[in-house]
Write a protein that holds these residues in place. Structure first.
Motif, short mmCIF file in Angstrom:
data_model
loop_
_atom_site.label_atom_id
_atom_site.label_comp_id
_atom_site.label_asym_id
_atom_site.label_seq_id
_atom_site.Cartn_x
_atom_site.Cartn_y
_atom_site.Cartn_z
N LEU A 92 0.94 -1.28 -0.03
CA LEU A 92 -0.04 -0.01 0.03
C LEU A 92 0.73 1.34 0.03
O LEU A 92 1.89 1.46 0.75
CB LEU A 92 -0.94 -0.10 1.12
CG LEU A 92 -1.85 -1.25 1.49
CD1 LEU A 92 -2.78 -0.99 2.44
CD2 LEU A 92 -2.82 -1.28 0.02
N HIS A 93 0.48 2.21 -0.59
CA HIS A 93 0.90 3.57 -0.88
C HIS A 93 0.13 4.65 -0.63
O HIS A 93 -1.15 4.76 -0.74
CB HIS A 93 1.74 3.72 -2.19
CG HIS A 93 2.56 2.66 -2.94
ND1 HIS A 93 2.35 1.65 -3.41
CD2 HIS A 93 4.08 2.48 -2.34
CE1 HIS A 93 3.53 0.74 -3.69
NE2 HIS A 93 4.47 1.48 -3.09
N ASP A 94 0.79 5.68 -0.23
CA ASP A 94 0.11 6.94 0.29
C ASP A 94 -0.88 7.43 -1.08
O ASP A 94 -0.34 7.40 -2.05
CB ASP A 94 1.00 8.14 0.44
CG ASP A 94 0.35 9.30 1.13
OD1 ASP A 94 -0.25 9.11 2.13
OD2 ASP A 94 0.56 10.44 0.50
N GLY A 95 -2.21 7.60 -0.75
CA GLY A 95 -2.93 7.81 -2.03
C GLY A 95 -3.51 6.93 -2.71
O GLY A 95 -4.56 7.20 -3.44
N ASP A 96 -3.49 5.54 -2.12
CA ASP A 96 -4.15 4.42 -2.65
C ASP A 96 -5.37 4.42 -2.01
O ASP A 96 -5.80 4.86 -0.96
CB ASP A 96 -3.59 3.11 -2.27
CG ASP A 96 -2.21 3.03 -3.17
OD1 ASP A 96 -2.02 3.63 -4.26
OD2 ASP A 96 -1.42 2.02 -2.72
N VAL A 97 -6.58 3.81 -2.34
CA VAL A 97 -7.66 3.28 -1.87
C VAL A 97 -7.59 1.74 -1.97
O VAL A 97 -7.03 1.16 -2.82
CB VAL A 97 -8.96 3.70 -2.38
CG1 VAL A 97 -9.04 5.36 -2.07
CG2 VAL A 97 -9.28 3.59 -3.91
N ILE A 98 -8.26 1.08 -0.84
CA ILE A 98 -7.98 -0.23 -0.65
C ILE A 98 -9.59 -0.78 -0.29
O ILE A 98 -10.11 -0.42 0.99
CB ILE A 98 -7.25 -0.90 -0.07
CG1 ILE A 98 -7.27 -2.43 0.21
CG2 ILE A 98 -7.08 -0.11 1.41
CD1 ILE A 98 -6.23 -3.30 0.71
N SER A 99 -10.35 -1.43 -1.04
CA SER A 99 -11.50 -2.03 -0.66
C SER A 99 -11.40 -3.54 0.12
O SER A 99 -10.53 -4.11 -0.80
CB SER A 99 -12.63 -2.37 -1.64
OG SER A 99 -13.74 -3.13 -1.24
N VAL A 100 -11.70 -3.60 1.22
CA VAL A 100 -11.60 -5.06 1.90
C VAL A 100 -13.04 -5.36 2.04
O VAL A 100 -13.80 -4.86 2.83
CB VAL A 100 -10.90 -4.69 3.38
CG1 VAL A 100 -10.76 -6.06 3.90
CG2 VAL A 100 -9.53 -4.11 3.18
N ASP A 101 -13.15 -6.80 1.31
CA ASP A 101 -14.45 -7.40 1.56
C ASP A 101 -13.83 -8.69 2.42
O ASP A 101 -13.10 -9.31 2.20
CB ASP A 101 -14.86 -7.74 0.19
CG ASP A 101 -16.27 -8.38 0.31
OD1 ASP A 101 -17.00 -8.50 1.17
OD2 ASP A 101 -16.74 -8.50 -0.96
N TYR A 115 -15.53 -2.40 3.04
CA TYR A 115 -15.42 -1.05 3.49
C TYR A 115 -14.43 -0.55 2.40
O TYR A 115 -13.15 -1.44 2.30
CB TYR A 115 -15.13 -0.65 4.77
CG TYR A 115 -15.40 0.37 5.25
CD1 TYR A 115 -16.36 1.05 5.91
CD2 TYR A 115 -14.17 1.63 5.08
CE1 TYR A 115 -16.57 2.34 6.15
CE2 TYR A 115 -14.31 2.87 5.54
CZ TYR A 115 -15.67 3.30 6.33
OH TYR A 115 -15.60 4.52 6.80
N THR A 116 -14.29 0.49 1.86
CA THR A 116 -13.09 1.08 1.13
C THR A 116 -12.38 1.96 1.84
O THR A 116 -12.96 2.98 2.31
CB THR A 116 -13.59 1.67 -0.20
OG1 THR A 116 -14.28 0.56 -1.06
CG2 THR A 116 -12.47 2.29 -0.98
N PHE A 117 -11.07 1.75 2.13
CA PHE A 117 -10.47 2.69 2.98
C PHE A 117 -9.46 3.54 2.28
O PHE A 117 -9.03 3.10 1.22
CB PHE A 117 -9.48 1.71 3.93
CG PHE A 117 -10.23 0.90 4.75
CD1 PHE A 117 -10.46 1.01 6.15
CD2 PHE A 117 -10.67 -0.39 4.50
CE1 PHE A 117 -10.94 0.27 7.14
CE2 PHE A 117 -11.40 -1.25 5.37
CZ PHE A 117 -11.51 -0.62 6.67
N GLN A 118 -8.95 4.72 2.79
CA GLN A 118 -8.29 5.58 2.33
C GLN A 118 -6.79 5.21 2.90
O GLN A 118 -6.99 5.07 4.10
CB GLN A 118 -8.45 7.26 2.77
CG GLN A 118 -9.82 7.62 2.01
CD GLN A 118 -9.95 9.08 2.76
OE1 GLN A 118 -9.27 9.93 2.81
NE2 GLN A 118 -11.51 9.14 2.66
N VAL A 119 -5.83 5.27 2.09
CA VAL A 119 -4.46 4.88 2.54
C VAL A 119 -3.75 6.45 2.60
O VAL A 119 -3.42 6.77 1.46
CB VAL A 119 -3.60 4.01 1.65
CG1 VAL A 119 -2.20 3.76 2.28
CG2 VAL A 119 -4.64 2.82 1.63
N GLY A 120 -3.33 6.83 3.89
CA GLY A 120 -2.60 8.17 3.67
C GLY A 120 -3.63 9.24 3.40
O GLY A 120 -4.89 9.21 3.70
#
Length: 265
Positions: A92-101, A115-120
Motif C-alpha cells: 500500500l502507498h500513500d494516496g491508494d484506496v483499498i476495498s476490503v471485503d 469497506y473502502t479505506f483511504q491509505v494516507g
C-alpha cells in the motif's frame, strides 16, 4: 428461484456473524497504512476471525473461471473493483484506496460486509467517490423494506451515483445471504423502481454498490479473480448485510467500529 425467509433466531445468528465482520474490518483499519502488504492484512484477518470461533468464508471459495480463492479477505486496490487477492508484492502507498471485503461463517450462518479505506492522503476526487458510494448504500437500505422491489434498490444506487458522473458496475451484484454466503436473489445496483422481486420481511440480502470513478467497463484479470476497471481509474465498494422488515430494514453488519478507529475515537 428459491428465496429463504429467515426466522428471528436465524437473523440473530446472522447478526452475530456480521458483527464479527465489522470487528475484523476495524482490526484491519488499525493496520491499513503505507508500507503494509495486502498479505499482511490477510493474515491479521484470518487470525482474528478464527480466534473468535468463526471460519473465513472466502478462503477456498470456488471459482468458475479457475482455482479456489486462496485468502481470507478480498483486498482490492485502486482500479481493482472487487475480488483482489492478497499477496506479498502488493504494497500500500500513500494516496491508494483499498476495498476490503470480508465474510465469516459463525454457528452455521454467514456475515458479509465491505469497506473502502483511504491509505494516507488521497485526492479530493477520490474522497468524493468514496463518500458518494457509501451514501448510495445507505440510500439503498432506506428503500429496502417489505413491499418494495429489488428494482427500487437498484435505481436508487444508479440514480445517485450516476448523478455524480460515476459508473455503476453491472456485471456484479449483491446477493441473498444466510446459511450460504450467496443465496437468491441477486441484488443489482441498477434497475427500475417497481421491477424485480418483491421484498418480503425475513429476506436477508447483501447490498454492495460497486462504483467507478470513470467508465463502468470492467475486465477479469489474469489471476482469474480480480475485477478491474478498463480505464484504470479507481473504484469504490461498500457493503452491508440487511434483514428486510416492514417499515425499516435492519442493518446486521456495522461500520461503527471501523469508523471509531478511523476517527481516533
Amino acid at each position: 428461484m428459491a428465496i429463504f425467509l429467515k426466522t428471528e433466531d436465524e437473523i440473530e445468528l446472522m447478526r452475530k456473524a456480521n458483527q464479527l465482520v465489522g470487528l475484523t474490518l476495524a482490526e484491519l483499519a488499525k493496520n491499513i497504512k503505507p508500507g503494509v502488504t495486502t498479505l499482511q492484512l490477510d493474515k491479521i484477518a484470518e487470525e482474528f476471525i478464527r480466534d473468535h470461533g468463526a471460519i473465513p468464508t472466502f478462503k477456498n471459495f470456488p471459482n468458475p473461471f479457475g482455482g479456489p480463492f486462496p485468502a481470507s479477505i478480498c483486498t482490492s486496490v485502486n482500479d481493482v473493483v472487487v475480488h483482489g487477492i492478497p499477496d506479498k508484492n502488493t504494497v500500500l502507498h500513500d494516496g491508494d484506496v483499498i476495498s476490503v471485503d470480508c465474510g465469516t461463517l459463525l454457528a452455521g450462518y454467514n456475515g458479509d460486509s465491505a469497506y473502502t479505506f483511504q491509505v494516507g492522503e488521497v485526492s479530493d476526487e477520490v474522497k468524493t467517490l468514496l463518500s458518494v458510494t457509501k451514501e448510495s448504500l445507505y440510500k439503498a437500505i432506506e428503500c429496502s423494506v417489505a413491499g418494495n422491489h429489488l428494482g427500487d434498490i437498484g435505481q436508487t444506487v444508479q440514480d445517485y451515483c450516476e448523478s455524480h458522473g460515476y459508473g455503476i458496475v453491472r456485471e456484479l451484484t449483491g446477493h441473498g445471504i444466510g446459511k450460504e454466503m450467496h443465496e437468491n436473489p441477486q441484488v443489482p445496483n441498477y434497475g427500475r423502481r417497481g421491477n424485480g422481486t418483491k421484498l418480503k420481511a425475513g429476506m436477508c440480502i447483501a447490498i454492495e454498490p460497486m462504483v467507478t470513478l470513470g467508465a463502468r467497463n470492467i475486465y477479469l484479470a489474469k489471476d482469474k479473480w480480480s475485477i478491474k476497471t478498463r480505464d484504470g481509474k479507481p473504484a469504490a465498494h461498500f457493503e452491508h448485510t440487511v434483514a428486510i422488515r416492514k417499515g425499516k430494514a435492519e442493518i446486521l453488519s456495522t461500520f461503527e467500529e471501523i469508523e471509531r478507529v478511523l476517527n481516533n475515537i
